[in-house]
Structures are given as structure tokens and as C-alpha cells.
Design a protein around this motif. Structure first.
Motif, PDB file in Angstrom:
ATOM      1  N   ALA A 162       0.839  -1.199   0.000  1.00 36.46           N
ATOM      2  CA  ALA A 162       0.000   0.000   0.000  1.00 36.46           C
ATOM      3  C   ALA A 162       0.876   1.251   0.000  1.00 36.46           C
ATOM      4  CB  ALA A 162      -0.912  -0.002   1.223  1.00 36.46           C
ATOM      5  N   LYS A 163       0.510   2.211  -0.872  1.00 34.53           N
ATOM      6  CA  LYS A 163       1.206   3.502  -0.986  1.00 34.53           C
ATOM      7  C   LYS A 163       2.616   3.388  -1.546  1.00 34.53           C
ATOM      8  CE  LYS A 163      -2.449   5.193   1.056  1.00 34.53           C
ATOM      9  NZ  LYS A 163      -3.560   5.754   0.262  1.00 34.53           N
ATOM     10  N   GLU A 164       2.974   2.245  -2.123  1.00 31.56           N
ATOM     11  CA  GLU A 164       4.291   2.089  -2.758  1.00 31.56           C
ATOM     12  C   GLU A 164       4.130   2.339  -4.258  1.00 31.56           C
ATOM     13  OE1 GLU A 164       7.938  -1.162  -3.307  1.00 31.56           O
ATOM     14  OE2 GLU A 164       6.050  -1.783  -2.372  1.00 31.56           O
ATOM     15  N   PRO A 165       4.654   3.463  -4.775  1.00 32.53           N
ATOM     16  CA  PRO A 165       4.365   3.829  -6.162  1.00 32.53           C
ATOM     17  C   PRO A 165       5.196   3.050  -7.178  1.00 32.53           C
ATOM     18  CG  PRO A 165       5.714   5.517  -5.137  1.00 32.53           C
ATOM     19  CD  PRO A 165       5.395   4.524  -4.055  1.00 32.53           C
ATOM     20  N   PHE A 166       4.648   2.963  -8.380  1.00 30.71           N
ATOM     21  CA  PHE A 166       5.343   2.382  -9.529  1.00 30.71           C
ATOM     22  C   PHE A 166       4.904   3.159 -10.772  1.00 30.71           C
ATOM     23  CE2 PHE A 166       1.458   0.002  -8.740  1.00 30.71           C
ATOM     24  CZ  PHE A 166       0.832   0.023  -9.974  1.00 30.71           C
ATOM     25  N   ILE A 167       5.656   2.999 -11.862  1.00 31.72           N
ATOM     26  CA  ILE A 167       5.351   3.715 -13.104  1.00 31.72           C
ATOM     27  C   ILE A 167       5.287   2.718 -14.250  1.00 31.72           C
ATOM     28  CG2 ILE A 167       6.037   5.543 -14.708  1.00 31.72           C
ATOM     29  CD1 ILE A 167       7.657   6.798 -12.446  1.00 31.72           C
ATOM     30  N   ILE A 168       4.208   2.768 -15.007  1.00 37.04           N
ATOM     31  CA  ILE A 168       4.105   1.940 -16.211  1.00 37.04           C
ATOM     32  C   ILE A 168       3.916   2.856 -17.429  1.00 37.04           C
ATOM     33  CG2 ILE A 168       3.229  -0.068 -14.958  1.00 37.04           C
ATOM     34  CD1 ILE A 168       0.773   1.477 -17.178  1.00 37.04           C
ATOM     35  N   LYS A 169       4.231   2.332 -18.601  1.00 37.25           N
ATOM     36  CA  LYS A 169       4.117   3.087 -19.851  1.00 37.25           C
ATOM     37  C   LYS A 169       3.391   2.233 -20.874  1.00 37.25           C
ATOM     38  CE  LYS A 169       7.889   3.814 -22.336  1.00 37.25           C
ATOM     39  NZ  LYS A 169       9.181   4.423 -22.783  1.00 37.25           N
ATOM     40  N   VAL A 170       2.377   2.793 -21.507  1.00 33.65           N
ATOM     41  CA  VAL A 170       1.578   2.085 -22.512  1.00 33.65           C
ATOM     42  C   VAL A 170       1.722   2.799 -23.844  1.00 33.65           C
ATOM     43  CG1 VAL A 170      -0.709   1.223 -23.129  1.00 33.65           C
ATOM     44  CG2 VAL A 170      -0.081   1.454 -20.705  1.00 33.65           C
ATOM     45  N   ASN A 171       2.221   2.089 -24.856  1.00 35.15           N
ATOM     46  CA  ASN A 171       2.262   2.607 -26.228  1.00 35.15           C
ATOM     47  C   ASN A 171       1.077   2.025 -26.993  1.00 35.15           C
ATOM     48  OD1 ASN A 171       4.668   4.114 -25.995  1.00 35.15           O
ATOM     49  ND2 ASN A 171       5.902   2.277 -26.288  1.00 35.15           N
ATOM     50  N   TYR A 172       0.270   2.890 -27.620  1.00 33.18           N
ATOM     51  CA  TYR A 172      -0.989   2.413 -28.176  1.00 33.18           C
ATOM     52  C   TYR A 172      -1.485   3.322 -29.308  1.00 33.18           C
ATOM     53  CZ  TYR A 172      -3.130   6.318 -25.701  1.00 33.18           C
ATOM     54  OH  TYR A 172      -3.458   7.578 -25.288  1.00 33.18           O
ATOM     55  N   ILE A 173      -2.480   2.816 -30.018  1.00 31.05           N
ATOM     56  CA  ILE A 173      -3.293   3.625 -30.933  1.00 31.05           C
ATOM     57  C   ILE A 173      -4.738   3.478 -30.479  1.00 31.05           C
ATOM     58  CG2 ILE A 173      -4.111   3.929 -33.305  1.00 31.05           C
ATOM     59  CD1 ILE A 173      -1.493   2.769 -34.300  1.00 31.05           C
ATOM     60  N   ALA A 174      -5.438   4.597 -30.351  1.00 36.24           N
ATOM     61  CA  ALA A 174      -6.867   4.573 -30.025  1.00 36.24           C
ATOM     62  C   ALA A 174      -7.657   4.961 -31.270  1.00 36.24           C
ATOM     63  CB  ALA A 174      -7.180   5.534 -28.885  1.00 36.24           C
ATOM     64  N   VAL A 175      -8.789   4.291 -31.472  1.00 36.40           N
ATOM     65  CA  VAL A 175      -9.614   4.527 -32.665  1.00 36.40           C
ATOM     66  C   VAL A 175     -11.065   4.747 -32.235  1.00 36.40           C
ATOM     67  CG1 VAL A 175      -8.162   3.397 -34.378  1.00 36.40           C
ATOM     68  CG2 VAL A 175      -9.630   1.996 -32.962  1.00 36.40           C
ATOM     69  N   PRO A 176     -11.356   5.859 -31.567  1.00 38.79           N
ATOM     70  CA  PRO A 176     -12.699   6.062 -31.021  1.00 38.79           C
ATOM     71  C   PRO A 176     -13.805   6.061 -32.067  1.00 38.79           C
ATOM     72  CG  PRO A 176     -11.366   8.076 -30.852  1.00 38.79           C
ATOM     73  CD  PRO A 176     -10.446   6.971 -31.211  1.00 38.79           C
ATOM     74  N   ARG A 177     -13.494   6.482 -33.302  1.00 40.03           N
ATOM     75  CA  ARG A 177     -14.538   6.501 -34.331  1.00 40.03           C
ATOM     76  C   ARG A 177     -14.981   5.089 -34.704  1.00 40.03           C
ATOM     77  NH1 ARG A 177     -13.470  10.125 -39.568  1.00 40.03           N
ATOM     78  NH2 ARG A 177     -13.819  11.808 -38.046  1.00 40.03           N
TER      79      ARG A 177
END
Length: 214
Positions: A81-96
Motif C-alpha cells: 500500500a502507498k508504494e508507487p510504480f510507473i508503467i508506460k503504454v504505447n498504443y493507438i486509439a480509434v474512437p470513431r
């Protein structure tokens, strides 16, 4: 909800013809109360390239599954609990391309809208209440609050608008520009917004508060 998002730094650019959002999201998070070795993000209709975690000051690929608009990410260890971490997501979003009835409830739930009106391109977002996961990975819970920085890359003819203040604007040699908007007050995820258009901007001031009319 097990995970609390503290801050999201988002790099986005756009393909107007295809109505694609090219994104890279760096998410700083931590467990709320209970130790865990995974996190789940909402992401509707994404094409995910890779997901990384910052481990010993370097980005390392981590395993994940993507099912029913949920990304389940396996972290490198159990976080308390309360121990931070960092993640990174590479993506394409296509809302249409999101399908009404399958991906979203109605055509008003796409989160981000590409519009061409009288030959002019524009885009804007509408996140309330669970629609921002159509264009960036996050936790769609109205109680979830975070700070964010949105780095928006556009052709230099466009102006951008987002939450917070315009921290920096960088011109690139290819005729594009990146505007960095920083929101330092924690806020509900659905309130995160951006807009891109050929705005005309008028600046004013009320006492010591700067005002900008778009």
C-alpha cells in the motif's frame, strides 16, 4: 478498486484522415490498501504496441492481457500500500471505430471526436462519466482522482487547449508543435480534456488571474 492513479503523462498526436490517436501514457500509481502484483486499466478499442514498467531507472517490457476493454498488467513484484510504480503504454486509439452496443452504449460515448467542418479539422473530448478510456488508458471510476500532463503534438497551424496551464510549447523542424499542459490539482479522470482547432485567442486578466477566450 485496488489501484490509485497519482499522475498521468500523456504524449498524443493525431491522424486526421484515419481518426487515429497515437498515444504514449506514463502512469504513476500505487495500491490503495492491499498489496498487489498487478493493475487493471480501462481502454476501449485500443491497438496496444507494448507495455513497459520503469525498473531500476530503465523501461522493461512487462506481460499483460487485453480482454473486454480491460488491460491487466503484471508488475515486476508485489507492491505494498502507498508504494508507487510507473508503467508506460504505447498504443493507438480509434474512437470513431467503436461499435455502439458492443464497445459503447451510444454514439455519444466515444470520448474523443474528430470533426471536419467547412474544410477545417477540429477535435475535442467529452469524458463524463466513463468515456476518456476511449482515448487514453486509465481507471474509469468517478472517485479516481489524479494530476496530469498532456503533451499534445499538432501541426503548427492549430492551437490546443487542456486542463491546467500551458507549461511549454516546443516547435519541431517538421512543421509541428508540442504543447505541454500541466494540471497540478488532483481531479476526476473524466474531467481530463483536450481540444484542437484553429482557434483565435484573446487574452485578458481579472485582478491577477489570466483569462483566455478561445
Amino acid at each position: 478498486q485496488e489501484i490509485d492513479i497519482l499522475h498521468t503523462e500523456l504524449d498524443v498526436s493525431f491522424n486526421w484522415d484515419s481518426a487515429f490517436v497515437y498515444g504514449e501514457a506514463k502512469i504513476t500509481a500505487q495500491p490503495y490498501f492491499y498489496a498487489t502484483d498487478s493493475m487493471v486499466l480501462d481502454a476501449k478499442g485500443f491497438k496496444i504496441h507494448q507495455i513497459y514498467q520503469e525498473i531500476n531507472n530503465s523501461w522493461q517490457a512487462v506481460p499483460y492481457t487485453y480482454v473486454d476493454h480491460k488491460i491487466t498488467i503484471r508488475l515486476n513484484k508485489v507492491y505494498q500500500a502507498k508504494e508507487p510504480f510507473i508503467i508506460k503504454v504505447n498504443y493507438i486509439a480509434v474512437p470513431r471505430k467503436l461499435k455502439v452496443g458492443r464497445d459503447i452504449f451510444s454514439a455519444d460515448d466515444r470520448g474523443l471526436y474528430f470533426i471536419n467542418h467547412k474544410g477545417k479539422n477540429q477535435l475535442w473530448t467529452q469524458g463524463e462519466t466513463e468515456n476518456n478510456s476511449c482515448w487514453f488508458p486509465t481507471i474509469e471510476n468517478p472517485a479516481e482522482k489524479m494530476t496530469h500532463q498532456f503533451n499534445i503534438r499538432v501541426d503548427d497551424q492549430y492551437q490546443t487547449l487542456s486542463n491546467g496551464f500551458l507549461k511549454e510549447s516546443i516547435k519541431h523542424t517538421d512543421g509541428t508543435r508540442t504543447d505541454k499542459w500541466l494540471m497540478q490539482q488532483p481531479h476526476a479522470v473524466y474531467l481530463s480534456m483536450l481540444a484542437v482547432f484553429e482557434f483565435e485567442i484573446t487574452e485578458d486578466k481579472c485582478k491577477d488571474i489570466p483569462l483566455r477566450y478561445y
